[in-house]
Design an enzyme around this catalytic site. Structure first.
Site, PDB file in Angstrom:
ATOM      1  N   GLY A   1       7.424   3.255   6.808  1.00 17.50           N
ATOM      2  CA  GLY A   1       7.541   1.819   6.956  1.00 17.50           C
ATOM      3  C   GLY A   1       6.637   1.116   5.971  1.00 17.50           C
TER       4      GLY A   1
ATOM      5  N   GLN B   1       2.058  -5.627   2.021  1.00 18.20           N
ATOM      6  CA  GLN B   1       1.514  -4.387   1.471  1.00 18.20           C
ATOM      7  C   GLN B   1       1.865  -4.210  -0.007  1.00 18.20           C
ATOM      8  OE1 GLN B   1       2.918  -1.932   5.014  1.00 18.20           O
ATOM      9  NE2 GLN B   1       1.013  -0.898   4.412  1.00 18.20           N
TER      10      GLN B   1
ATOM     11  N   CYS C   1      -1.704   4.362   7.818  1.00 15.07           N
ATOM     12  CA  CYS C   1      -1.184   3.162   7.167  1.00 15.07           C
ATOM     13  C   CYS C   1      -1.329   3.310   5.661  1.00 15.07           C
ATOM     14  CB  CYS C   1      -1.951   1.934   7.661  1.00 15.07           C
ATOM     15  SG  CYS C   1      -1.379   0.379   6.938  1.00 15.07           S
ATOM     16  N   LEU C   2      -0.286   2.929   4.924  1.00 17.44           N
ATOM     17  CA  LEU C   2      -0.330   3.038   3.467  1.00 17.44           C
ATOM     18  C   LEU C   2      -1.455   2.207   2.862  1.00 17.44           C
ATOM     19  CD1 LEU C   2       3.502   2.861   2.660  1.00 17.44           C
ATOM     20  CD2 LEU C   2       2.047   4.897   2.790  1.00 17.44           C
TER      21      LEU C   2
ATOM     22  N   HIS D   1       4.158  -1.644  14.282  1.00 19.43           N
ATOM     23  CA  HIS D   1       3.110  -1.536  13.263  1.00 19.43           C
ATOM     24  C   HIS D   1       3.442  -2.473  12.099  1.00 19.43           C
ATOM     25  CE1 HIS D   1       0.146   0.924  10.794  1.00 19.43           C
ATOM     26  NE2 HIS D   1       0.826   0.291   9.849  1.00 19.43           N
ATOM     27  N   GLU D   2       4.698  -2.438  11.649  1.00 17.69           N
ATOM     28  CA  GLU D   2       5.083  -3.274  10.504  1.00 17.69           C
ATOM     29  C   GLU D   2       5.101  -4.764  10.874  1.00 17.69           C
ATOM     30  OE1 GLU D   2       4.892   0.110   8.466  1.00 17.69           O
ATOM     31  OE2 GLU D   2       4.828  -1.940   7.728  1.00 17.69           O
TER      32      GLU D   2
ATOM     33  N   HIS E   1       1.726  -6.238  10.629  1.00 20.97           N
ATOM     34  CA  HIS E   1       1.360  -6.605   9.257  1.00 20.97           C
ATOM     35  C   HIS E   1       1.782  -8.038   8.934  1.00 20.97           C
ATOM     36  CE1 HIS E   1      -0.421  -3.216   7.159  1.00 20.97           C
ATOM     37  NE2 HIS E   1       0.480  -2.390   7.674  1.00 20.97           N
TER      38      HIS E   1
END
Length: 173
Positions: free
Chosen positions: A46, A51, A90-91, A132-133, A136
């Site tokens: 995701g 991001q 997380c990225l 989670h996304e 963000h």
């Protein structure tokens, strides 16, 4: 389509409320395509627009395994249920993993890249990824939800145990 640089914490764009998308055009389609390429290149499941430095309400989740990519434009959570604690990463936080409590079930309303409205229900890992996304897009980062930081070596041990358990006669290390 292009692979974009992933914004890392503590960049301010990660901590702000994203703006609603009002134009459903080629620019939005390119953003979604770039996000997908960037997520795949980073081996993620995701990614949210902030991001890659874009403060707009756009996120995607790809569970793989032949499932369609979930593109969420202006997503809104309409219902949640249950609760579970699982390890997340997380990225935007390379090498940080932690146990996070999230709902087991989620229902959202969102728009597709062409502006069409849709509703989606998800459970378990897919629900976790979606929430989670969406966090963000609201400037909420997963590090603020961590109950316990997990050392990367613990992840390796778990992965080895799962692999042995699936292929090695059911015996866990």
């Amino acid at each position: 389509m292009a692979i974009r640089e992933i914004v890392k914490h503590p960049a301010p764009v990660l901590q702000q409320q994203c703006k609603e998308v009002v134009k459903f055009d080629k620019k939005l389609s390119k953003l979604l395509d770039d996000m997908y390429d960037t997520m795949v290149a980073a081996d993620g499941i995701g990614i949210a627009a902030p991001q890659i430095g874009e403060a707009v309400r756009v996120a995607i989740v790809d569970m793989g395994e032949g499932q369609d990519v979930i593109e969420m434009v202006n997503p809104v959570v309409t219902a949640t249920g249950g609760s579970e604690i699982e390890v997340e990463g997380c990225l935007s936080f390379p090498d940080l993993f932690g146990e996070v409590e999230r709902p087991f079930f989620v229902r959202i309303e969102a728009q597709e890249r062409n502006g069409a409205l849709y509703e989606l229900e998800a459970e378990d890992y897919e629900a976790r990824a979606i929430l989670h996304e969406i966090d963000h897009l609201n400037g909420v980062l997963f590090d603020s939800k961590i109950i316990r930081v997990v050392d990367p070596s613990e992840l390796e041990e778990t992965e080895e145990a799962e692999i042995v358990g699936e292929s090695g006669g059911g015996e866990l290390k």
